[in-house]
Design a protein around this motif. Structure first.
Motif, short mmCIF file in Angstrom:
data_model
loop_
_atom_site.label_atom_id
_atom_site.label_comp_id
_atom_site.label_asym_id
_atom_site.label_seq_id
_atom_site.Cartn_x
_atom_site.Cartn_y
_atom_site.Cartn_z
N GLU A 132 0.93 -1.02 -0.09
CA GLU A 132 -0.09 -0.07 0.08
C GLU A 132 0.88 1.28 0.03
O GLU A 132 0.43 2.33 -0.39
CB GLU A 132 -0.75 -0.14 1.35
N ALA A 133 2.07 1.18 0.38
CA ALA A 133 3.06 2.51 0.39
C ALA A 133 3.24 3.07 -0.90
O ALA A 133 3.26 2.09 -1.79
CB ALA A 133 4.33 2.05 1.17
N ASP A 134 3.24 4.24 -1.00
CA ASP A 134 3.40 4.95 -2.24
C ASP A 134 4.38 6.04 -2.29
O ASP A 134 4.61 6.59 -3.31
CB ASP A 134 1.99 5.24 -2.98
N ARG A 135 5.08 6.38 -1.24
CA ARG A 135 6.00 7.50 -1.13
C ARG A 135 6.96 7.36 -0.36
O ARG A 135 8.43 7.40 -0.78
CB ARG A 135 5.29 8.68 -0.22
N GLU A 136 7.36 6.80 0.78
CA GLU A 136 8.40 6.68 1.82
C GLU A 136 8.20 5.46 2.94
O GLU A 136 7.11 5.31 3.27
CB GLU A 136 8.49 8.14 2.34
N ILE A 137 9.24 4.95 3.09
CA ILE A 137 9.48 3.87 3.89
C ILE A 137 10.70 4.25 4.96
O ILE A 137 11.83 4.49 4.53
CB ILE A 137 9.68 2.61 3.44
N LEU A 138 10.56 4.50 6.23
CA LEU A 138 11.63 4.68 7.14
C LEU A 138 11.77 3.11 7.83
O LEU A 138 10.94 2.63 8.32
CB LEU A 138 11.41 5.72 8.15
N ALA A 139 13.21 2.90 8.26
CA ALA A 139 13.22 1.68 8.84
C ALA A 139 14.39 1.94 9.70
O ALA A 139 15.50 2.34 9.27
CB ALA A 139 13.60 0.50 7.98
N MET A 140 14.26 1.32 11.00
CA MET A 140 15.57 1.02 11.87
C MET A 140 15.72 -0.37 12.19
O MET A 140 14.58 -0.95 12.56
CB MET A 140 15.09 1.94 13.15
N GLN A 141 16.65 -1.00 11.83
CA GLN A 141 16.92 -2.45 11.98
C GLN A 141 17.95 -2.77 12.88
O GLN A 141 19.18 -2.63 12.58
CB GLN A 141 17.01 -3.10 10.46
N PRO A 142 17.83 -3.21 14.35
CA PRO A 142 18.81 -3.40 15.01
C PRO A 142 19.38 -4.98 14.88
O PRO A 142 18.84 -5.66 13.94
CB PRO A 142 18.15 -3.53 16.58
N GLY A 143 20.69 -4.94 15.48
CA GLY A 143 21.22 -6.47 15.34
C GLY A 143 22.22 -6.62 14.48
O GLY A 143 22.82 -7.57 14.18
N GLY A 144 22.52 -5.45 13.68
CA GLY A 144 23.65 -5.44 12.65
C GLY A 144 23.51 -6.29 11.44
O GLY A 144 22.63 -5.86 10.51
#
Length: 317
Positions: A132-144
């Protein structure tokens, strides 16, 4: 269409060896003359158009140039057909899309924070948000380092969201730089125009889709996730992300040194010169100079001597 099948278009080494053996034997053969273990190899050759049935049970090898030309024409036709289908798809599904848009949504302030406690449900909801996204995704992925089995899927997703014009910004922990698979993925995503930074701090998993829905992972149990749709709370999550993004380190993922800071730091701490480090690591002095410049910015020092002392002090703590 006779030239293209669902099989392998480019034969592997064993199938190529069978083709050469058939060619050396005169190019004409019967299937019953082949060994059982050669049957799958023959299917590869047939899929690639490199063999053809000429009589009831008699086969012949085909010129690779002729096979390639025929397959290219068939694939081009299939590609045009698929393009036409893709162009017509939005209109074909327009009535369903209108029904989806008219379907009731939870009112703001009621039911705007939902928790899921199974991987299956979490993954299904994440896939829905991604589509459904059409503009922007922000992600913080811990664990290296990212799981090796997930990297191919991550590459496909990066290609897909880039093709849809979606901007992806991701924050990893430092372990991502030293894991070859993750570093290669980050370099791949960067070449597509996506952005990946590293933050040397603990943080929890966060995903934000179009600044409309925020997803927070549990601190101790990644099988739990909260899906937040309240605009005020989503804004708070975005504000926190932007603060961390501004402090996160930019990484030249496409450079050889992206995953090698640990070795360089160790050599600096031992007092090696820039030329000595370049020789030891098999890099150019220019590459090492760029790495050292980035480390100077990180440690806020001016000279190589000061940098060595800072690194030495950090190692002794």
């Amino acid at each position: 269409m006779t030239g293209v099948t669902a099989g392998r278009l480019v034969p592997d080494d064993e199938a190529r060896a069978l083709y050469l053996a058939l060619l050396r034997a005169g190019g004409m053969f019967r299937v019953e003359d082949l060994r059982p273990d050669e049957q799958p190899l023959l299917e590869q050759l047939r899929s690639a158009g490199l063999v053809s049935l000429v009589a009831d049970t008699l086969w012949t090898v085909v010129s690779p140039r002729a096979a390639a030309e025929r397959l290219r024409d068939d694939l081009r036709t299939i590609g045009l057909d698929l393009f036409d289908q893709a162009r017509a798809l939005p209109a074909a599904l327009a009535d369903l899309a209108e029904s989806y848009d008219r379907s009731p949504r939870p009112p703001v302030g009621a039911g705007t924070i939902q928790q899921s406690d199974t991987n299956t449900r979490i993954q299904a909801r994440l896939e829905q948000l991604l589509m459904e996204a059409d503009r922007e995704i922000l992600a913080m992925q811990p664990g290296g380092a990212r799981p090796a089995h997930a990297l191919p899927m991550m590459r496909r997703q990066a290609n897909m969201i880039t093709a849809r014009g979606i901007q992806l910004r991701t924050i990893y922990q430092p372990g991502a730089r030293t894991d070859p698979g993750t570093a290669r993925y980050a370099a791949f995503a960067t070449r597509l125009g996506q952005q990946v930074r590293v933050l040397d701090e603990p943080f929890r998993r966060v995903l934000v889709y179009d600044r409309r829905v925020a997803v927070l992972g549990g601190y101790t149990d990644q099988r739990i996730a909260a899906f937040i749709e309240d605009p005020v709370l989503v804004e708070l999550v975005v504000h926190s992300f932007e603060r961390d993004w501004a402090r996160a380190e930019r990484v030249r993922w496409g450079q050889p040194e992206a995953a090698g800071d640990g070795q360089l730091v160790a050599l600096l701490a031992r007092g090696l010169t820039q030329r000595g480090i370049a020789t030891r690591l098999g890099l150019s002095e220019r590459t090492v100079a760029a790495q050292i410049s980035r480390l100077r910015e990180r440690y806020d020092v001016r000279t190589l001597f000061q940098l060595g002392w800072q690194i030495r002090d950090g190692a002794d703590e």
